[in-house]
Motif scaffolding. Sequence first.
Motif, PDB file in Angstrom:
ATOM      1  N   ARG A  22     -12.678  56.809 -33.495  1.00 25.41           N
ATOM      2  CA  ARG A  22     -14.128  55.794 -33.682  1.00 25.41           C
ATOM      3  C   ARG A  22     -13.256  54.585 -32.654  1.00 25.41           C
ATOM      4  N   ALA A  23     -12.352  53.758 -32.998  1.00 22.11           N
ATOM      5  CA  ALA A  23     -12.102  52.869 -32.452  1.00 22.11           C
ATOM      6  C   ALA A  23     -11.361  52.713 -30.875  1.00 22.11           C
ATOM      7  N   GLY A  79     -24.371  57.200 -25.964  1.00 21.51           N
ATOM      8  CA  GLY A  79     -25.715  57.795 -26.843  1.00 21.51           C
ATOM      9  C   GLY A  79     -25.211  58.603 -27.253  1.00 21.51           C
ATOM     10  N   THR A  80     -24.467  59.253 -26.984  1.00 18.88           N
ATOM     11  CA  THR A  80     -23.920  60.654 -27.482  1.00 18.88           C
ATOM     12  C   THR A  80     -22.358  60.550 -28.795  1.00 18.88           C
ATOM     13  N   VAL A  81     -21.389  62.010 -28.162  1.00 19.90           N
ATOM     14  CA  VAL A  81     -20.020  61.476 -29.334  1.00 19.90           C
ATOM     15  C   VAL A  81     -19.568  62.320 -28.043  1.00 19.90           C
ATOM     16  N   LYS A  82     -18.018  61.777 -27.952  1.00 16.57           N
ATOM     17  CA  LYS A  82     -16.917  62.340 -27.174  1.00 16.57           C
ATOM     18  C   LYS A  82     -15.260  62.946 -27.745  1.00 16.57           C
ATOM     19  N   ALA A  83     -15.091  63.577 -27.551  1.00 16.60           N
ATOM     20  CA  ALA A  83     -14.429  63.895 -28.010  1.00 16.60           C
ATOM     21  C   ALA A  83     -12.517  63.255 -27.485  1.00 16.60           C
ATOM     22  N   THR A  84     -12.134  62.697 -28.753  1.00 14.96           N
ATOM     23  CA  THR A  84     -11.162  61.741 -28.380  1.00 14.96           C
ATOM     24  C   THR A  84      -9.854  62.338 -28.746  1.00 14.96           C
ATOM     25  N   LEU A  85      -8.480  61.882 -28.727  1.00 13.52           N
ATOM     26  CA  LEU A  85      -6.802  62.082 -29.213  1.00 13.52           C
ATOM     27  C   LEU A  85      -6.786  61.015 -29.844  1.00 13.52           C
ATOM     28  N   PRO A  86      -6.710  61.353 -30.332  1.00 12.81           N
ATOM     29  CA  PRO A  86      -5.813  60.040 -31.501  1.00 12.81           C
ATOM     30  C   PRO A  86      -4.343  60.375 -31.768  1.00 12.81           C
ATOM     31  N   LYS A 119      -7.040  69.559 -30.476  1.00 18.08           N
ATOM     32  CA  LYS A 119      -5.987  68.131 -30.782  1.00 18.08           C
ATOM     33  C   LYS A 119      -7.453  67.250 -31.347  1.00 18.08           C
ATOM     34  N   SER A 120      -8.596  66.966 -30.281  1.00 16.98           N
ATOM     35  CA  SER A 120      -9.074  65.986 -30.284  1.00 16.98           C
ATOM     36  C   SER A 120      -9.770  65.915 -31.999  1.00 16.98           C
ATOM     37  N   ILE A 121     -10.490  64.729 -31.501  1.00 18.46           N
ATOM     38  CA  ILE A 121     -11.857  64.168 -32.404  1.00 18.46           C
ATOM     39  C   ILE A 121     -13.058  63.731 -32.169  1.00 18.46           C
ATOM     40  N   PHE A 122     -14.289  64.557 -32.414  1.00 16.93           N
ATOM     41  CA  PHE A 122     -15.567  64.033 -31.968  1.00 16.93           C
ATOM     42  C   PHE A 122     -15.806  62.774 -32.643  1.00 16.93           C
ATOM     43  N   ALA A 123     -16.233  61.503 -32.326  1.00 13.43           N
ATOM     44  CA  ALA A 123     -15.809  60.707 -31.950  1.00 13.43           C
ATOM     45  C   ALA A 123     -17.719  59.553 -31.431  1.00 13.43           C
TER      46      ALA A 123
END
Length: 312
Positions: A276-277, A221-228, A213-217
């Motif tokens: 992203r926000a 210095g990297t990207v992270k899986a975040t639950l929107p 259910k996460s989005i990479f944003a």
Amino acid sequence: MSRAAKHFDRRFHLSLLHPKYWLSWLGIGLLVIFGLMPAVVRDPIARMMAHLVMHIAKRPIAVARANLKTCFPEKSEAEIASLIRENVENFVMILLAQAELMLKGRKYLRRRVKLMGYEHVQQARDAGKPVIFIMPHVWGIEYAGLRLNLELPMVTMAKAHRNGLFNWFNNRMRSSLGARVYMREAGIRALLSELKNDFSFFYLPDEDHGRDKSIFAPFLGTVKATLPVVGRLAQAGNAAVMPVKIGYNRHSRQFDLTVMPAIAPEAMQGKENEARALNHAVEQVILAYPEQYMWFLRVLRTRPEGEADIYD
């Protein structure tokens, strides 16, 4: 604990006097002693104890080093080592102090935590809105929650501790000003219900909930899986979303707590924009006090396809 309400039971039960908890009671007794100490006495002791923690907490420190090297690829090994030392010192200082949150009064808490930026909250409250405070896992989060609970009604959500006594102690502290502490199993519906009842709460968007259910944003210095999920929750509950930063000032021996301006609702339209926000808000909070973030957490466990596990 009520199965229907899914919130923690604050009442003391005789089962907490079972011999299996006697060592835990000893630990709580030590925390109470430290909580009664003035910071001018306690902080130097904590810094000395931090040297011991550096020697025994090998695995958490390895996780912290992996996180820091990934998030700050420009930093040298010496800079990362220094940041880890500061991080451990802040952890021990704040841990040894936390019992004061339950032992000392409201006036003390107002002096101990300097609140700034509350005009942003007041603006939302004047418009009839509760607030979803965005704060990642930082060492001073308990101080932030209780200090804001002095100003407006709050609820929170926490994971149950495996030790029943520590579970009772921690949640007595978190609810000492009247806040209700929900289990994670209560889910988003419980929080939405509380928003509609004009209660505000903290949301911790830095947890790794897995790939499904996460989005990479982008994140540092990297990207992270975040639950929107916050954008929809705020819209359904007519809430403002505000990042909050807190840091312990060793010189003044106070916590500096700042509520930042609300995230514009349009910035969270769509899952990718919201991820992203949220990551940007977490970045702002971490970069304000990078030595006081819980770097030992595996917040970068989920990686994009084909990218190696940073903790392996």
